[in-house]
Structure formats: structure tokens, C-alpha cells
Design a protein around this motif. Sequence first.
Motif, mmCIF file in Angstrom:
data_model
loop_
_atom_site.group_PDB
_atom_site.id
_atom_site.type_symbol
_atom_site.label_atom_id
_atom_site.label_comp_id
_atom_site.label_asym_id
_atom_site.label_seq_id
_atom_site.Cartn_x
_atom_site.Cartn_y
_atom_site.Cartn_z
ATOM 1 N N CYS A 58 0.864 -1.177 0.000
ATOM 2 C CA CYS A 58 0.000 0.000 0.000
ATOM 3 C C CYS A 58 0.904 1.232 0.000
ATOM 4 O O CYS A 58 1.923 1.262 0.690
ATOM 5 N N LEU B 7 -4.134 1.989 -2.412
ATOM 6 C CA LEU B 7 -4.280 1.996 -0.965
ATOM 7 C C LEU B 7 -5.047 0.769 -0.499
ATOM 8 O O LEU B 7 -5.943 0.290 -1.199
ATOM 9 N N CYS B 8 -4.711 0.300 0.696
ATOM 10 C CA CYS B 8 -5.439 -0.832 1.274
ATOM 11 C C CYS B 8 -6.804 -0.349 1.769
ATOM 12 O O CYS B 8 -7.065 0.852 1.857
#
Length: 141
Positions: free
Chosen positions: A86, A98-99
Motif C-alpha cells: 500500500c 491503498l489498502c
Amino acid sequence: MSEIVNCPRCGDLYMSNAFRDVCSKCAKEEEQMYEKVYKFLRQRENRAATIERVVEVTGVDEELIHKWMKKGRLHATHFPNMGYPCDRCGAIISRGKLCAKCTQQIEDDIKQLKREEKFREEKQENERQTTYYAVNKKSFK
């Protein structure tokens, strides 16, 4: 716009462009390493391999594998145990930048910011509407 820069891998000068982030010599080496990794992963018994296993067997740097996954050259749908970090926290993800945790945190921060802005606007509006009357004692005598 192209400019002359040093290759991040070998230090040689090359003309940068939108297609490559390394010199042509290093790009050829990376392509050979990609073929090695892809050949390994195409084998049915290796499709569930982790990045650590791929690095161990092929000798290819983990950052290169992450780079290929980010660019879409290796797909997490085909290789379920592979991913890349991420951009915000470094957790391993299989798509996007992004996570889910970071995405949720950013969304929550935006909602909180909007609530605070709304509160400030309402407070300013209430202050404008409030009228204060002062009594002048001299006028009552």
C-alpha cells in the motif's frame, strides 16, 4: 518532456521517457528477469506461490515484482498469493494504490473535516444572526 537522467539501477545516463524508468540496458535485464518470473508462475504448481518463494527460486528482487504488479504486468487474480505494498502504510494489497484500512481512514477523515466545516459555518451564521441590545441608563432618568 524527456530529459537526461541517471539510471536508478546502474547510474548510467539515459533519456527518460514515460515508458521506461531505467536505461535501455537495465530495461533489457528487467525484461529477462520478468520472463524468468512469469515462466515460473505459469507452471500450475507455482501459481499459488508467495512473493518470498518467487524471490527465493528466481533470484529476482522483490521490489521489481512489486513494480510489475503495480504496472499490471502480473495480475493478482492469476496469482492470488502475490501483492504489492500500500502506498500509505505498506500493507500488502492486490489492487489499487491503498489498502481498505487506509481508504476507510481517509474517508473518515474527510467526513470529520466536512462535519467540522459545517459546524464552523453554522457557528458563524448564528453569530451573525444574534443581536444584542444595550440599555443606556442615562436615557431613563
